[in-house]
Design a protein around this motif. Structure first.
Motif, PDB file in Angstrom:
ATOM      1  N   GLN A   1     -32.721 -12.628  46.970  1.00 44.03           N
ATOM      2  CA  GLN A   1     -33.161 -11.523  46.134  1.00 44.03           C
ATOM      3  C   GLN A   1     -32.138 -10.392  46.179  1.00 44.03           C
ATOM      4  N   PRO A   2     -31.697  -9.886  45.018  1.00 46.64           N
ATOM      5  CA  PRO A   2     -30.731  -8.781  45.009  1.00 46.64           C
ATOM      6  C   PRO A   2     -31.366  -7.472  45.476  1.00 46.64           C
ATOM      7  N   PHE A   3     -30.545  -6.601  46.052  1.00 44.45           N
ATOM      8  CA  PHE A   3     -31.015  -5.274  46.467  1.00 44.45           C
ATOM      9  C   PHE A   3     -29.834  -4.317  46.421  1.00 44.45           C
ATOM     10  N   THR A   4     -30.132  -3.025  46.475  1.00 44.86           N
ATOM     11  CA  THR A   4     -29.090  -1.996  46.449  1.00 44.86           C
ATOM     12  C   THR A   4     -28.737  -1.600  47.877  1.00 44.86           C
ATOM     13  N   LEU A   5     -27.484  -1.817  48.268  1.00 39.53           N
ATOM     14  CA  LEU A   5     -27.010  -1.486  49.622  1.00 39.53           C
ATOM     15  C   LEU A   5     -26.380  -0.103  49.614  1.00 39.53           C
ATOM     16  N   TYR A   6     -26.608   0.650  50.696  1.00 43.59           N
ATOM     17  CA  TYR A   6     -26.069   1.999  50.834  1.00 43.59           C
ATOM     18  C   TYR A   6     -25.010   2.036  51.928  1.00 43.59           C
ATOM     19  N   LYS A   7     -23.892   2.708  51.619  1.00 44.71           N
ATOM     20  CA  LYS A   7     -22.828   2.926  52.606  1.00 44.71           C
ATOM     21  C   LYS A   7     -22.226   4.305  52.357  1.00 44.71           C
ATOM     22  N   PHE A   8     -21.592   4.863  53.378  1.00 45.85           N
ATOM     23  CA  PHE A   8     -20.767   6.037  53.127  1.00 45.85           C
ATOM     24  C   PHE A   8     -19.552   5.592  52.318  1.00 45.85           C
ATOM     25  N   ARG A   9     -19.219   6.337  51.310  1.00 52.84           N
ATOM     26  CA  ARG A   9     -18.067   5.979  50.472  1.00 52.84           C
ATOM     27  C   ARG A   9     -16.775   6.156  51.269  1.00 52.84           C
ATOM     28  N   THR A  10     -15.974   5.116  51.311  1.00 52.74           N
ATOM     29  CA  THR A  10     -14.706   5.149  52.045  1.00 52.74           C
ATOM     30  C   THR A  10     -13.508   4.914  51.132  1.00 52.74           C
ATOM     31  N   MET A  11     -13.771   4.685  49.831  1.00 54.03           N
ATOM     32  CA  MET A  11     -12.697   4.376  48.886  1.00 54.03           C
ATOM     33  C   MET A  11     -12.835   5.245  47.646  1.00 54.03           C
ATOM     34  N   THR A  12     -11.740   5.365  46.903  1.00 54.27           N
ATOM     35  CA  THR A  12     -11.807   6.047  45.618  1.00 54.27           C
ATOM     36  C   THR A  12     -12.545   5.157  44.634  1.00 54.27           C
ATOM     37  N   ASN A  13     -13.157   5.765  43.627  1.00 52.45           N
ATOM     38  CA  ASN A  13     -13.912   4.998  42.653  1.00 52.45           C
ATOM     39  C   ASN A  13     -12.991   4.104  41.838  1.00 52.45           C
ATOM     40  N   ALA A  14     -13.404   2.841  41.628  1.00 54.11           N
ATOM     41  CA  ALA A  14     -12.603   1.893  40.851  1.00 54.11           C
ATOM     42  C   ALA A  14     -12.629   2.280  39.379  1.00 54.11           C
TER      43      ALA A  14
ATOM     44  N   ASN B   1     -13.552  15.547  51.076  1.00 59.30           N
ATOM     45  CA  ASN B   1     -12.306  14.805  51.291  1.00 59.30           C
ATOM     46  C   ASN B   1     -11.752  14.190  50.007  1.00 59.30           C
ATOM     47  N   SER B   2     -12.620  13.747  49.098  1.00 58.06           N
ATOM     48  CA  SER B   2     -12.154  13.104  47.864  1.00 58.06           C
ATOM     49  C   SER B   2     -13.260  13.190  46.814  1.00 58.06           C
ATOM     50  N   PRO B   3     -12.892  13.153  45.527  1.00 56.70           N
ATOM     51  CA  PRO B   3     -13.900  13.234  44.462  1.00 56.70           C
ATOM     52  C   PRO B   3     -14.833  12.029  44.489  1.00 56.70           C
ATOM     53  N   GLY B   4     -16.101  12.301  44.188  1.00 59.62           N
ATOM     54  CA  GLY B   4     -17.060  11.211  44.117  1.00 59.62           C
ATOM     55  C   GLY B   4     -18.252  11.458  45.021  1.00 59.62           C
ATOM     56  N   PRO B   5     -19.301  10.640  44.889  1.00 57.01           N
ATOM     57  CA  PRO B   5     -20.498  10.802  45.722  1.00 57.01           C
ATOM     58  C   PRO B   5     -20.229  10.428  47.176  1.00 57.01           C
ATOM     59  N   ALA B   6     -21.051  10.956  48.072  1.00 54.53           N
ATOM     60  CA  ALA B   6     -20.898  10.631  49.499  1.00 54.53           C
ATOM     61  C   ALA B   6     -21.403   9.233  49.807  1.00 54.53           C
ATOM     62  N   ILE B   7     -22.409   8.790  49.069  1.00 54.36           N
ATOM     63  CA  ILE B   7     -23.018   7.480  49.306  1.00 54.36           C
ATOM     64  C   ILE B   7     -22.554   6.489  48.237  1.00 54.36           C
ATOM     65  N   PHE B   8     -22.088   5.340  48.698  1.00 59.46           N
ATOM     66  CA  PHE B   8     -21.677   4.245  47.816  1.00 59.46           C
ATOM     67  C   PHE B   8     -22.834   3.265  47.674  1.00 59.46           C
ATOM     68  N   ARG B   9     -23.191   2.945  46.451  1.00 58.28           N
ATOM     69  CA  ARG B   9     -24.281   2.009  46.182  1.00 58.28           C
ATOM     70  C   ARG B   9     -23.720   0.759  45.511  1.00 58.28           C
ATOM     71  N   GLN B  10     -24.218  -0.393  45.952  1.00 59.06           N
ATOM     72  CA  GLN B  10     -23.728  -1.650  45.368  1.00 59.06           C
ATOM     73  C   GLN B  10     -24.821  -2.707  45.435  1.00 59.06           C
ATOM     74  N   GLN B  11     -24.932  -3.495  44.386  1.00 57.51           N
ATOM     75  CA  GLN B  11     -25.888  -4.592  44.362  1.00 57.51           C
ATOM     76  C   GLN B  11     -25.384  -5.719  45.255  1.00 57.51           C
ATOM     77  N   ARG B  12     -26.202  -6.123  46.213  1.00 56.71           N
ATOM     78  CA  ARG B  12     -25.856  -7.211  47.121  1.00 56.71           C
ATOM     79  C   ARG B  12     -26.924  -8.304  47.056  1.00 56.71           C
ATOM     80  N   MET B  13     -26.523  -9.521  47.454  1.00 59.21           N
ATOM     81  CA  MET B  13     -27.465 -10.629  47.542  1.00 59.21           C
ATOM     82  C   MET B  13     -28.176 -10.551  48.877  1.00 59.21           C
ATOM     83  N   GLY B  14     -29.510 -10.582  48.880  1.00 51.86           N
ATOM     84  CA  GLY B  14     -30.261 -10.353  50.095  1.00 51.86           C
ATOM     85  C   GLY B  14     -31.130 -11.511  50.537  1.00 51.86           C
TER      86      GLY B  14
END
Length: 387
Positions: free
Chosen positions: A242-255, A225-238
């Motif tokens: 403690q910080p951790f890497t959260l996984y989501k399906f990418r729904t936006m274009t890369n910033a 559907n759009s250029p970029g990886p299928a999975i979006f990774r982002q550092q979140r506060m947990g």
């Protein structure tokens, strides 16, 4: 004993009558468990029915009375959902009339539109049809008010603590300083936390096995559907900060690399970065499914306060007193704030969201988690709060 295959008649009739009495008894128990209107009644309706249906099964088993197990299960499911979608809705439309003692700050109560308020300017002011009275029971009330409130209680009129009543009506706890805490303890019940962790892991494992083909297909569609990886990774506060890497399906274009990190972490109304398939994934909350991996790793729970991006979390901690307290429980894929308020990003909105998180932590239990599951289903069907 359960009803043998192919038999009906009297056992089915007995089960029908018994389940009707069980639902009626559950409703009576609920009315006695909580007298506060609003969210509190919603939290306790599941345990009330579990008690009565559990007692019914015990009676059938101990008395060796033939019964229909599917009929009982179906009746329980229908009772829970009908109670939530019909009776709770009816209670919200039918405004209760409550009188408020005009001592201290009462405006936050009067702002709640689901109640028909009557102001008691003095102990001699008539109730004018009010069925209950709200007062700040922590305040240093004059003696004449103490005697008047005691008279109300003796007459069978409910007297509510105004802070508790406001929490039940809004589903929020306005806690911004340690001295304001009414939790009894700042730590949630550890026994339920351990049980919840086990349930989270088991459900996540089963869900991942069942949905793996669907998740793989969605990943392919997103890549096409759009250029970029299928999975979006982002550092979140947990959990516990403690910080951790959260996984989501990418729904936006890369910033773009030059974009401000705080702005890039915020999702705005009608955000033009959202892809065509991203709108559907966000509205249905399907974009959150890869967080099953986070649940299996112990970084998240199915239910809890939503984890914020690190840049936003640090910003909120500077602007909002006691913000870090929300990290006392594991963050969740869905939560009380999400099903009650929806997605927010600005500081003023986050303050309101934080009060929902505090309400969840204060009432941390299996019952409020079940209520959130029911509301999450509604949210997925309606797209409430999505951006």
């Amino acid at each position: 004993m359960t009803l043998p295959q192919g038999q009906g008649g009297p056992p089915l009739a007995i089960t029908a009558v018994a389940t009707f009495v069980t639902v009626l008894t559950g409703s009576i128990i609920l009315r006695n468990v909580t007298s506060y209107p609003g969210v509190e009644a919603s939290v306790y309706f599941v345990p009330s029915f579990l008690i009565t249906y559990g007692s019914l099964l015990l009676i059938f088993t101990m008395g060796r009375i033939p019964y229909s197990r599917p009929q009982i299960i179906g009746s329980f499911v229908c009772a829970v959902f009908l109670y939530y979608f019909a009776i709770v809705r009816l209670m919200r439309r039918r405004k209760p009339c409550i009188a408020v003692v005009a001592v201290g700050e009462i405006q936050p109560l009067l702002n709640e539109e689901y109640v028909d308020w009557r102001i008691l300017a003095s102990p001699d002011t008539p109730l004018n049809g009010a069925i209950a009275v709200a007062a700040n029971l922590w305040a240093d009330l004059p003696d004449e008010w103490d005697r008047r409130l005691a008279d109300f209680a003796l007459k069978g009129i409910s007297v509510y603590h105004s802070k508790h009543l406001l929490e039940s009506l809004t589903g929020r706890v306005e806690l911004e300083h340690l001295s304001e805490s009414t939790f009894g303890t700042l730590s949630p019940i550890s026994a339920y936390m351990a049980l919840k962790r086990g349930i989270d892991t088991l459900v996540a494992l089963i869900t991942l096995i069942v949905l793996f083909p669907v998740l793989a297909a969605l990943a392919i569609v997103i890549r096409l559907n759009s250029p970029g990886p299928a999975i979006f990774r982002q550092q979140r506060m947990g959990y516990r900060g403690q910080p951790f890497t959260l996984y989501k399906f990418r729904t936006m274009t890369n910033a773009p690399p030059s974009q401000d990190q705080r702005d890039a972490a915020m999702t705005k109304d009608s955000d033009n970065r959202i892809t065509s398939i991203g709108h559907f994934l966000r509205q249905s909350r399907i974009d959150e499914l890869p967080q099953i991996i986070n649940v299996l790793k112990g970084e998240m729970s199915w239910i809890g306060p939503r984890p914020e991006a690190m840049v936003l979390s640090r910003w909120y901690e500077k602007e909002i007193p006691f913000y870090r307290y929300r990290h006392i429980v594991r963050p969740g894929i869905t939560g009380w704030a999400q099903v009650s308020q929806g997605h927010v990003a600005e500081v003023n909105e986050v303050k309101s969201k934080l009060h929902y998180d505090f309400y969840y932590i204060k009432n941390y239990s299996l019952w409020i988690d079940i209520l959130i599951v029911v509301r999450t289903i509604r949210t997925m069907l309606t797209g409430f709060g999505a951006k």
